[in-house]
Design an enzyme around this catalytic site. Structure first.
Site, PDB file in Angstrom:
ATOM      1  N   ASN A 275     -10.069  -2.944  -7.295  1.00  0.00           N
ATOM      2  CA  ASN A 275      -9.224  -1.975  -8.035  1.00  0.00           C
ATOM      3  C   ASN A 275      -9.766  -1.642  -9.427  1.00  0.00           C
ATOM      4  OD1 ASN A 275      -6.139  -3.248  -6.591  1.00  0.00           O
ATOM      5  ND2 ASN A 275      -7.359  -1.527  -5.940  1.00  0.00           N
ATOM      6  N   TRP A 276     -10.717  -2.462  -9.940  1.00  0.00           N
ATOM      7  CA  TRP A 276     -11.278  -2.157 -11.276  1.00  0.00           C
ATOM      8  C   TRP A 276     -11.998  -0.808 -11.262  1.00  0.00           C
ATOM      9  CZ3 TRP A 276      -9.320  -4.918 -14.993  1.00  0.00           C
ATOM     10  CH2 TRP A 276      -8.992  -6.259 -14.774  1.00  0.00           C
TER      11      TRP A 276
ATOM     12  N   LEU B  96      -7.584  -5.509   6.607  1.00  0.00           N
ATOM     13  CA  LEU B  96      -7.209  -6.624   5.718  1.00  0.00           C
ATOM     14  C   LEU B  96      -7.633  -6.400   4.270  1.00  0.00           C
ATOM     15  CD1 LEU B  96      -7.946  -9.718   8.003  1.00  0.00           C
ATOM     16  CD2 LEU B  96      -5.734  -8.706   7.406  1.00  0.00           C
TER      17      LEU B  96
ATOM     18  N   ASP C 168       0.813  -1.214   0.000  1.00  0.00           N
ATOM     19  CA  ASP C 168       0.000   0.000   0.000  1.00  0.00           C
ATOM     20  C   ASP C 168       0.852   1.273   0.000  1.00  0.00           C
ATOM     21  OD1 ASP C 168      -2.675   0.547  -0.119  1.00  0.00           O
ATOM     22  OD2 ASP C 168      -3.107  -0.007   1.928  1.00  0.00           O
ATOM     23  N   GLY C 169       0.290   2.344  -0.520  1.00  0.00           N
ATOM     24  CA  GLY C 169       0.920   3.647  -0.402  1.00  0.00           C
ATOM     25  C   GLY C 169       1.593   4.164  -1.667  1.00  0.00           C
TER      26      GLY C 169
ATOM     27  N   ARG D 277       0.012   7.561  -2.817  1.00  0.00           N
ATOM     28  CA  ARG D 277       0.346   8.610  -1.844  1.00  0.00           C
ATOM     29  C   ARG D 277       1.810   9.014  -1.976  1.00  0.00           C
ATOM     30  NH1 ARG D 277      -1.070   6.814   4.022  1.00  0.00           N
ATOM     31  NH2 ARG D 277      -2.358   5.412   2.793  1.00  0.00           N
ATOM     32  N   TRP D 278       2.680   8.011  -2.242  1.00  0.00           N
ATOM     33  CA  TRP D 278       4.116   8.283  -2.421  1.00  0.00           C
ATOM     34  C   TRP D 278       4.323   9.234  -3.589  1.00  0.00           C
ATOM     35  CZ3 TRP D 278       7.556   7.540  -6.457  1.00  0.00           C
ATOM     36  CH2 TRP D 278       8.911   7.585  -6.141  1.00  0.00           C
TER      37      TRP D 278
ATOM     38  N   THR E 110     -10.060  -7.133  -6.526  1.00  0.00           N
ATOM     39  CA  THR E 110     -11.263  -7.051  -7.372  1.00  0.00           C
ATOM     40  C   THR E 110     -11.864  -5.649  -7.288  1.00  0.00           C
ATOM     41  OG1 THR E 110     -12.418  -8.039  -5.475  1.00  0.00           O
ATOM     42  CG2 THR E 110     -11.889  -9.504  -7.317  1.00  0.00           C
TER      43      THR E 110
ATOM     44  N   HIS F  34       3.430   3.415  -8.717  1.00  0.00           N
ATOM     45  CA  HIS F  34       3.325   1.997  -9.088  1.00  0.00           C
ATOM     46  C   HIS F  34       4.645   1.503  -9.697  1.00  0.00           C
ATOM     47  CE1 HIS F  34      -0.782   2.379  -8.068  1.00  0.00           C
ATOM     48  NE2 HIS F  34      -1.197   2.931  -9.188  1.00  0.00           N
TER      49      HIS F  34
HETATM   50  C1  V0D Z   1      -1.721  -6.175 -12.406  1.00  0.00           C
HETATM   51  C2  V0D Z   1      -1.456  -5.341 -11.242  1.00  0.00           C
HETATM   52  C3  V0D Z   1      -0.020  -5.271 -10.820  1.00  0.00           C
HETATM   53  C4  V0D Z   1       0.409  -4.121 -10.153  1.00  0.00           C
HETATM   54  C5  V0D Z   1       1.718  -4.015  -9.762  1.00  0.00           C
HETATM   55  N1  V0D Z   1       2.133  -2.893  -9.072  1.00  0.00           N
HETATM   56  C6  V0D Z   1       1.147  -1.945  -8.510  1.00  0.00           C
HETATM   57  C7  V0D Z   1       0.732  -2.352  -7.169  1.00  0.00           C
HETATM   58  C8  V0D Z   1       1.715  -2.330  -6.086  1.00  0.00           C
HETATM   59  C9  V0D Z   1       3.103  -1.999  -6.333  1.00  0.00           C
HETATM   60  C10 V0D Z   1       3.826  -2.895  -7.318  1.00  0.00           C
HETATM   61  C11 V0D Z   1       3.505  -2.561  -8.735  1.00  0.00           C
HETATM   62  N2  V0D Z   1       2.571  -5.053 -10.062  1.00  0.00           N
HETATM   63  N3  V0D Z   1       3.885  -5.228  -9.768  1.00  0.00           N
HETATM   64  C12 V0D Z   1       4.248  -6.447 -10.211  1.00  0.00           C
HETATM   65  C13 V0D Z   1       3.150  -7.077 -10.794  1.00  0.00           C
HETATM   66  C14 V0D Z   1       3.116  -8.436 -11.350  1.00  0.00           C
HETATM   67  C15 V0D Z   1       1.930  -9.164 -11.343  1.00  0.00           C
HETATM   68  C16 V0D Z   1       1.915 -10.470 -11.810  1.00  0.00           C
HETATM   69  C17 V0D Z   1       3.086 -11.030 -12.283  1.00  0.00           C
HETATM   70  F1  V0D Z   1       3.082 -12.313 -12.721  1.00  0.00           F
HETATM   71  C18 V0D Z   1       4.265 -10.309 -12.293  1.00  0.00           C
HETATM   72  C19 V0D Z   1       4.287  -9.016 -11.820  1.00  0.00           C
HETATM   73  C20 V0D Z   1       2.088  -6.173 -10.685  1.00  0.00           C
HETATM   74  N4  V0D Z   1       0.814  -6.307 -11.081  1.00  0.00           N
END
Ligand code: V0D
EC number: 2.5.1.-
Length: 257
Positions: A85-86, A212, A37-38, A41-42, A83, A54
């Site tokens: 986040n959509w 959670l 999370d965050g 905001r970051w 779910t 992200h």
């Molecule tokens: C589809 C949403 C999403 C968002 C996201 N973020 C955004 C949320 C939190 C910070 C991390 C970066 N990441 N970072 C890796 C993946 C990832 C997912 C599956 C996979 F097999 C390999 C990598 C990822 N997927």
């Protein structure tokens, strides 16, 4: 009381450094789950677009995956997309849905090399084709690895997961495949999307949120929770070791098993 639940001291570097040398290699949590999370905001704090958070958050994943593997964590579950986040703006969802392929393009060869098995927990059918194809390739390419399991929770919601498990078990009882007496905790655990994985021992949630958020509600029944104000893009190996050090203090074995 609330302060007991959070770890303000996780912000003090010297405390984190003190913990560095204190991890007991025989008490590393078998399964660590992280609600990352965050990120938005970051970015906002820096006057950057949310997607910058992200992107930086993905760089933190690379560091924590490497550290988890080095420490001997058995399963690392990362809550990447719920779910709920959509509901975010379409441009942000479109950007997020490109992150798996972006991450895997650079990291999959290393994960294969490190004997890491990639797993997805969630409803893949609703993902865009390009996202699903990228994660399915990673699952296939690492299927035979028997090292750390890197489990991304993607389009995942715990209550939906439990409803599907109940339906699955109901059908088996209705079809005579199993008796109602066989519907027990083990049968339910096996019917969840995390079937086959041990429950998390440690849950980490960043950015100061103390909830959670419909994440692994069944599986977290006995987990230790560690909350920190640190925003995910600022989360470091020191923070991760601090969380494990605190976990170990809570599950000190005193030589017992
Ligand atoms: C589809 C949403 C999403 C968002 C996201 N973020 C955004 C949320 C939190 C910070 C991390 C970066 N990441 N970072 C890796 C993946 C990832 C997912 C599956 C996979 F097999 C390999 C990598 C990822 N997927």
């Amino acid at each position: 009381m609330l302060k007991k639940w959070t770890n303000r001291k996780a912000d003090s570097e010297n405390t984190l450094l003190e913990e560095r040398n204190k991890l007991d290699p025989d008490n590393i949590p078998g399964h660590v789950a992280i609600i990352m999370d965050g990120n938005g905001r970051w970015a906002k704090k820096r006057g950057l677009p949310r997607v910058a958070g992200h992107r930086e958050g993905m760089n933190v994943i690379k560091k924590i995956v490497k550290q988890s593997n080095r420490l001997g964590v058995g399963v690392l579950t990362l809550y990447a997309f719920s779910t709920e986040n959509w509901k975010r703006p379409k441009p942000e969802v479109d950007f997020l849905m490109r992150l798996p392929e972006r991450f895997l393009k650079s990291e999959l060869p290393k994960l294969i090399e490190e004997n890491v098995q990639v797993r997805i927990t969630g409803s893949k059918e609703a993902l865009p084709d390009h996202t699903r194809e990228a994660v399915n390739k990673a699952i296939d390419d690492t299927r035979h690895n028997d090292g750390m399991v890197l489990n991304f929770a993607l389009n995942y919601g715990s209550r939906h997961e439990m409803v599907e498990a109940v339906k699955n078990l109901y059908s088996k009882v209705e079809d005579g495949e199993m008796s109602i007496d066989e519907v027990n905790e083990e049968a339910i655990s096996s019917s969840l999307m995390t079937g086959g994985l041990a429950d998390p021992d440690l849950l980490i949630r960043t950015s100061g949120e103390i909830r959670l958020s419909n994440f692994m509600l069944w599986q977290l029944a006995y987990a230790e929770f560690w909350f920190t104000d640190v925003l995910w893009p600022d989360f470091s190996e020191n923070h991760f070791e601090e969380a494990i050090a605190v976990y170990q203090k809570r599950t000190r074995r005193y030589g017992g098993v």
